[in-house]
Write an enzyme that holds these catalytic residues in place. Structure first.
Site, mmCIF file in Angstrom:
data_model
loop_
_atom_site.group_PDB
_atom_site.id
_atom_site.type_symbol
_atom_site.label_atom_id
_atom_site.label_comp_id
_atom_site.label_asym_id
_atom_site.label_seq_id
_atom_site.Cartn_x
_atom_site.Cartn_y
_atom_site.Cartn_z
ATOM 1 N N HIS A 81 -17.387 1.251 5.766
ATOM 2 C CA HIS A 81 -17.169 0.876 4.355
ATOM 3 C C HIS A 81 -16.805 -0.606 4.278
ATOM 4 C CE1 HIS A 81 -14.238 -0.092 1.207
ATOM 5 N NE2 HIS A 81 -14.838 0.787 0.426
ATOM 6 N N ASN A 82 -15.877 -1.030 5.129
ATOM 7 C CA ASN A 82 -15.459 -2.434 5.095
ATOM 8 C C ASN A 82 -16.581 -3.367 5.542
ATOM 9 O OD1 ASN A 82 -12.999 -1.387 4.351
ATOM 10 N ND2 ASN A 82 -11.809 -2.725 5.667
ATOM 11 N N ARG A 110 -40.564 -8.942 30.238
ATOM 12 C CA ARG A 110 -39.559 -8.293 31.094
ATOM 13 C C ARG A 110 -40.193 -7.752 32.366
ATOM 14 N NH1 ARG A 110 -37.505 -3.828 29.349
ATOM 15 N NH2 ARG A 110 -35.474 -4.021 30.363
ATOM 16 N N ARG A 154 10.906 0.686 7.761
ATOM 17 C CA ARG A 154 11.707 0.187 8.895
ATOM 18 C C ARG A 154 12.938 -0.565 8.394
ATOM 19 N NH1 ARG A 154 9.085 -4.225 12.862
ATOM 20 N NH2 ARG A 154 8.812 -5.228 10.833
ATOM 21 N N SER A 155 12.713 -1.524 7.490
ATOM 22 C CA SER A 155 13.868 -2.225 6.912
ATOM 23 C C SER A 155 14.163 -1.561 5.567
ATOM 24 C CB SER A 155 13.544 -3.709 6.743
ATOM 25 O OG SER A 155 12.302 -3.850 6.099
ATOM 26 N N LYS A 212 -14.317 4.463 7.211
ATOM 27 C CA LYS A 212 -13.640 3.367 6.488
ATOM 28 C C LYS A 212 -14.049 2.015 7.078
ATOM 29 C CE LYS A 212 -11.148 0.904 3.858
ATOM 30 N NZ LYS A 212 -9.861 0.306 4.020
ATOM 31 N N MET A 224 0.825 -1.215 0.000
ATOM 32 C CA MET A 224 0.000 0.000 0.000
ATOM 33 C C MET A 224 0.861 1.268 0.000
ATOM 34 S SD MET A 224 -3.188 -0.760 -0.237
ATOM 35 C CE MET A 224 -4.080 0.698 0.287
ATOM 36 N N GLU A 256 -18.664 -3.759 2.708
ATOM 37 C CA GLU A 256 -17.898 -4.646 1.794
ATOM 38 C C GLU A 256 -18.163 -6.117 2.169
ATOM 39 O OE1 GLU A 256 -13.699 -3.409 1.270
ATOM 40 O OE2 GLU A 256 -13.155 -5.429 1.894
ATOM 41 N N TYR A 257 -18.136 -6.426 3.455
ATOM 42 C CA TYR A 257 -18.421 -7.804 3.905
ATOM 43 C C TYR A 257 -19.824 -8.233 3.460
ATOM 44 C CZ TYR A 257 -14.503 -8.425 7.299
ATOM 45 O OH TYR A 257 -13.284 -8.587 7.905
ATOM 46 N N SER A 305 -9.155 3.198 0.613
ATOM 47 C CA SER A 305 -9.658 1.934 0.074
ATOM 48 C C SER A 305 -9.344 1.824 -1.405
ATOM 49 C CB SER A 305 -11.167 1.803 0.286
ATOM 50 O OG SER A 305 -11.582 0.545 -0.232
ATOM 51 N N GLY A 306 -9.185 0.595 -1.830
ATOM 52 C CA GLY A 306 -8.934 0.340 -3.247
ATOM 53 C C GLY A 306 -7.822 -0.677 -3.457
ATOM 54 N N GLY A 307 -7.270 -1.156 -2.324
ATOM 55 C CA GLY A 307 -6.204 -2.143 -2.434
ATOM 56 C C GLY A 307 -4.983 -1.531 -3.102
ATOM 57 N N HIS A 343 -39.415 -4.704 35.003
ATOM 58 C CA HIS A 343 -38.641 -3.756 34.191
ATOM 59 C C HIS A 343 -39.503 -2.640 33.605
ATOM 60 C CE1 HIS A 343 -34.989 -5.996 34.653
ATOM 61 N NE2 HIS A 343 -35.528 -7.105 34.176
HETATM 62 N N1 LIG Z 1 -3.451 -4.452 1.621
HETATM 63 C C1 LIG Z 1 -4.594 -3.819 1.366
HETATM 64 O O1 LIG Z 1 -5.320 -4.104 0.407
HETATM 65 C C2 LIG Z 1 -5.022 -2.690 2.240
HETATM 66 C C3 LIG Z 1 -4.336 -2.396 3.406
HETATM 67 N N2 LIG Z 1 -4.707 -1.344 4.172
HETATM 68 C C4 LIG Z 1 -3.971 -1.012 5.390
HETATM 69 O O2 LIG Z 1 -2.761 -0.350 5.014
HETATM 70 C C5 LIG Z 1 -1.699 -0.642 5.932
HETATM 71 C C6 LIG Z 1 -0.514 -1.221 5.174
HETATM 72 O O3 LIG Z 1 -0.944 -2.389 4.526
HETATM 73 P P1 LIG Z 1 0.051 -3.277 3.620
HETATM 74 O O4 LIG Z 1 0.748 -2.394 2.641
HETATM 75 O O5 LIG Z 1 -0.774 -4.413 3.128
HETATM 76 O O6 LIG Z 1 1.199 -3.730 4.621
HETATM 77 P P2 LIG Z 1 1.172 -4.659 5.927
HETATM 78 O O7 LIG Z 1 -0.082 -4.438 6.677
HETATM 79 O O8 LIG Z 1 1.562 -6.020 5.531
HETATM 80 O O9 LIG Z 1 2.379 -3.986 6.791
HETATM 81 C C7 LIG Z 1 3.707 -4.095 6.379
HETATM 82 C C8 LIG Z 1 4.449 -2.803 6.673
HETATM 83 O O10 LIG Z 1 4.396 -2.493 8.081
HETATM 84 C C9 LIG Z 1 5.730 -2.278 8.526
HETATM 85 N N3 LIG Z 1 5.837 -2.602 9.943
HETATM 86 C C10 LIG Z 1 5.347 -3.687 10.568
HETATM 87 N N4 LIG Z 1 5.639 -3.638 11.890
HETATM 88 C C11 LIG Z 1 6.322 -2.479 12.082
HETATM 89 C C12 LIG Z 1 6.873 -1.853 13.216
HETATM 90 N N5 LIG Z 1 6.777 -2.393 14.438
HETATM 91 N N6 LIG Z 1 7.510 -0.670 13.061
HETATM 92 C C13 LIG Z 1 7.603 -0.101 11.844
HETATM 93 N N7 LIG Z 1 7.081 -0.644 10.729
HETATM 94 C C14 LIG Z 1 6.444 -1.819 10.843
HETATM 95 C C15 LIG Z 1 6.552 -3.182 7.657
HETATM 96 O O11 LIG Z 1 7.905 -2.829 7.723
HETATM 97 P P3 LIG Z 1 9.035 -3.930 7.368
HETATM 98 O O12 LIG Z 1 9.114 -3.957 5.872
HETATM 99 O O13 LIG Z 1 10.271 -3.399 7.995
HETATM 100 O O14 LIG Z 1 8.606 -5.231 7.953
HETATM 101 C C16 LIG Z 1 5.896 -2.899 6.300
HETATM 102 O O15 LIG Z 1 6.310 -1.677 5.764
HETATM 103 C C17 LIG Z 1 -2.311 -1.608 6.959
HETATM 104 O O16 LIG Z 1 -2.738 -0.875 8.062
HETATM 105 C C18 LIG Z 1 -3.515 -2.207 6.226
HETATM 106 O O17 LIG Z 1 -4.532 -2.628 7.097
HETATM 107 C C19 LIG Z 1 -5.725 -0.500 3.797
HETATM 108 C C20 LIG Z 1 -6.429 -0.731 2.652
HETATM 109 C C21 LIG Z 1 -6.170 -1.864 1.794
HETATM 110 O O1 LIG Z 2 -9.557 -2.412 3.626
HETATM 111 C C1 LIG Z 2 -9.597 -3.154 2.675
HETATM 112 C C2 LIG Z 2 -10.352 -2.793 1.443
HETATM 113 O O2 LIG Z 2 -11.216 -1.751 1.645
HETATM 114 C C3 LIG Z 2 -8.921 -4.485 2.758
HETATM 115 O O3 LIG Z 2 -8.948 -5.150 1.546
HETATM 116 C C4 LIG Z 2 -9.462 -5.265 3.911
HETATM 117 O O4 LIG Z 2 -8.337 -5.529 4.737
HETATM 118 C C5 LIG Z 2 -10.101 -6.579 3.610
HETATM 119 O O5 LIG Z 2 -10.637 -7.055 4.824
HETATM 120 P P1 LIG Z 2 -10.650 -8.587 5.257
HETATM 121 O O6 LIG Z 2 -9.216 -9.084 5.121
HETATM 122 O O7 LIG Z 2 -11.132 -8.573 6.665
HETATM 123 O O8 LIG Z 2 -11.572 -9.288 4.293
#
Ligand SMILES: NC(=O)C1=CN([C@@H]2O[C@H](COP(=O)(O)OP(=O)(O)OC[C@H]3O[C@@H](n4cnc5c(N)ncnc54)[C@H](OP(=O)(O)O)[C@@H]3O)[C@@H](O)[C@H]2O)C=CC1
Ligand SMILES: O=C(CO)[C@H](O)[C@H](O)COP(=O)(O)O
Length: 477
Positions: A187-188, A447, A35-36, A184, A15, A191-192, A130-132, A453
């Site tokens: 929204h989710n 009740r 972080r890394s 949001k 993301m 989505e469910y 939202s939008g992945g 009640h």
């Molecule tokens: N994937 C999706 O479709 C969607 C995701 N989201 C939300 O967006 C956010 C990011 O999602 P996504 O891109 O899938 O990544 P992830 O949720 O898999 O998170 C991975 C990232 O978090 C970092 N991270 C994890 N732990 C720590 C820590 N303790 N300190 C600092 N950094 C840390 C990782 O760093 P490192 O590389 O160093 O491990 C990496 O950059 C999440 O909150 C997710 O719920 C929202 C909408 C859609």
């Molecule tokens: O936020 C989103 C899209 O809007 C993510 O796709 C969401 O994490 C999907 O939820 P789940 O894994 O619980 O099905």
């Protein structure tokens, strides 16, 4: 280090990486950090030529590379990791800087963080995105909360990179503190419900017609040309027509029937229980995922007797049209309930949320984007105080036209033993909300009988109790 970056992104997994690229492609100078360091290096190696990136290995260098007021987008795992990043950022920032949490945070966490950062003179913007990964890159739907002042700085940038429908950005200010993450979350939840309803429609077409995944995919593709046009119907049509390369079977037929969840649907239901808002479609969809994963119960349940005989639909086209209408009506219920929850939360937390604007920013970029969101926007434009979406004249007529089909489908599903928790509960809600009188009178009497009640009467004001274990006289409580 020159402080020249206009915005920064920390957290460069799928993301964050794509959001950073989206900013860069729109001409912003983007500070990037993870972080890394490997993820930062790979972003620059793979996409450094897409725009002006400023990579940093440390958080201190990352912050130093940002122009004031600094705008830092956090895109890391929700929960503890987000707190860890905020704690690292706070000492490095200055008054007036803006921290944006764009992950899927739980809104009470956002409220807590906003208050804590406000005490440091910092703006904290919890924003739904939202939008992945595809949306993050090409234009997501963005739901920012926080202070209005922060939106003055941030809004134009977020609107710029958001999806556009008819030239209108799918981003607007939602409300203070946790409002963005709340919206949001709902929204989710929707989505469910939407996904469960589509899955039930698939199951009905499979059970009633004996249709293959390919055939059902073709039906969905056809539906996607009408009122049901939406991202989820479109991708379901695609998924159903996909063939597994290894076995040559329909892909969905080799996927294990156990739906997982990360938690936003559960949060939506938990909050609805707290607010006392019936979001039955979303709740059933969440529980349906739980049931699918209840392996010991499902194994034990296989001994339960099945319905005798085959389901034999005689008029194929009429049945398909009935399922389509039932799906449409159930979907309107899910949205109606979700918007009720937003209204109740706005009241509870003092947010001034424009529900029509929420429908407008969900028209593009997000997972629940759908043609009929235009109709929802119009409904709230007609009446911003609308207390029931189903009661808007457009939806009253649209759902009314399908209600007979909806009843046929739910009753046939029950008679043939096909589980339709979301279709059935949505119809039960529709009948409940339109009922002149509900059997809650019996509950109130019960009740009062067992717990004193009290109850109210239909014929006079006041609160009453009957001496059930005595002479059964009634007195005002
Ligand atoms: N994937 C999706 O479709 C969607 C995701 N989201 C939300 O967006 C956010 C990011 O999602 P996504 O891109 O899938 O990544 P992830 O949720 O898999 O998170 C991975 C990232 O978090 C970092 N991270 C994890 N732990 C720590 C820590 N303790 N300190 C600092 N950094 C840390 C990782 O760093 P490192 O590389 O160093 O491990 C990496 O950059 C999440 O909150 C997710 O719920 C929202 C909408 C859609
Ligand atoms: O936020 C989103 C899209 O809007 C993510 O796709 C969401 O994490 C999907 O939820 P789940 O894994 O619980 O099905």
């Amino acid at each position: 280090m020159t402080a020249r970056a206009q915005i920064g992104v920390t957290g460069l997994a799928v993301m964050g990486r794509n959001l950073a690229r989206n900013f860069a492609r729109h001409g912003y100078t983007v500070a990037v950090h993870n972080r890394s360091y490997a993820k930062t290096e790979s972003l620059i190696a793979d996409h450094g030529d897409e725009g002006d990136f400023v990579p940093s290995e440390t958080m201190a260098d990352f912050v130093a590379s940002l122009a004031r007021p600094r705008k830092v987008v956090i895109m890391v795992k929700a929960g503890g990791p987000t707190d860890a990043v905020i704690d690292e950022l706070i000492p490095l920032l200055d008054e007036g800087d803006i921290v944006i949490d764009a992950g899927n945070a739980h809104f009470p966490d956002t409220r807590r963080r906003e208050e804590a950062l406000r005490a440091h003179g910092l703006h904290f913007v919890g924003t739904g995105v939202s939008g992945g990964e595809e949306g993050a890159l090409n234009g997501p739907s963005i739901m920012p909360g926080g202070s209005r002042e922060s939106y003055e700085w941030l809004g134009p940038i977020l609107e710029d990179i958001s999806a556009k429908v008819d030239g209108v950005p799918c981003c607007t200010y939602v409300g203070s503190d946790g409002a963005g993450h709340f919206v949001k979350m709902v929204h989710n939840g929707i989505e469910y419900a939407d996904m469960q309803l589509i899955a039930e429609a698939y199951d009905l077409l499979k059970a009633g017609l004996g249709a293959s995944a390919q055939e059902i995919g073709e039906i969905f593709a056809e539906w996607n040309k009408g009122d049901l046009e939406s991202f989820l119907i479109e991708i379901t049509a695609d998924v159903l027509q996909h063939v597994d390369a290894e076995t040559g079977k329909a892909f969905v037929d080799i996927v294990l029937d156990r739906a997982e969840q990360k938690g936003t649907g559960r949060w939506t239901v938990q909050n609805a229980l707290d607010l006392g808002v019936p979001i039955t479609g979303i709740a059933e969809a969440t529980f349906a995922r739980a049931l699918s994963g209840s392996t010991p119960q499902r194994e034990a349940g296989r001994v339960l007797p099945a319905v005798a005989g085959e389901w034999n639909v005689t008029d194929r086209d009429a049945f398909i049209e009935d399922v389509r209408l039932a799906l449409y009506s159930s979907k309107v219920v899910a949205y109606s309930q979700g918007f009720d929850q937003i209204a109740a939360a706005a009241e509870e937390f003092g947010w001034d949320i424009d529900r029509g604007a929420m429908a407008r920013i969900w028209r593009g970029g997000c997972i629940i984007r759908a043609r009929f969101l235009n109709r929802i926007t119009e409904a709230y434009e007609r009446n911003p105080e609308l207390s029931l979406l189903l009661a808007d004249p457009y939806f009253t007529e649209a759902v009314g036209n399908g209600v007979a089909a909806w009843r046929r489908i739910v009753s046939q599903a029950a008679l043939n033993g096909v589980p339709t928790p979301a279709f059935s509960s949505s119809l039960a809600y529709y009948d409940g909300v339109r009922a002149e009188r509900l059997p809650a009178n019996v509950i109130q009497a019960q009740r009062d009988f067992f717990g004193a009640h009290t109850y109210q009467r239909v014929d006079k004001a006041g609160v009453f109790h009957t001496e059930w274990s005595g002479d059964r006289t009634e007195h005002e409580a």
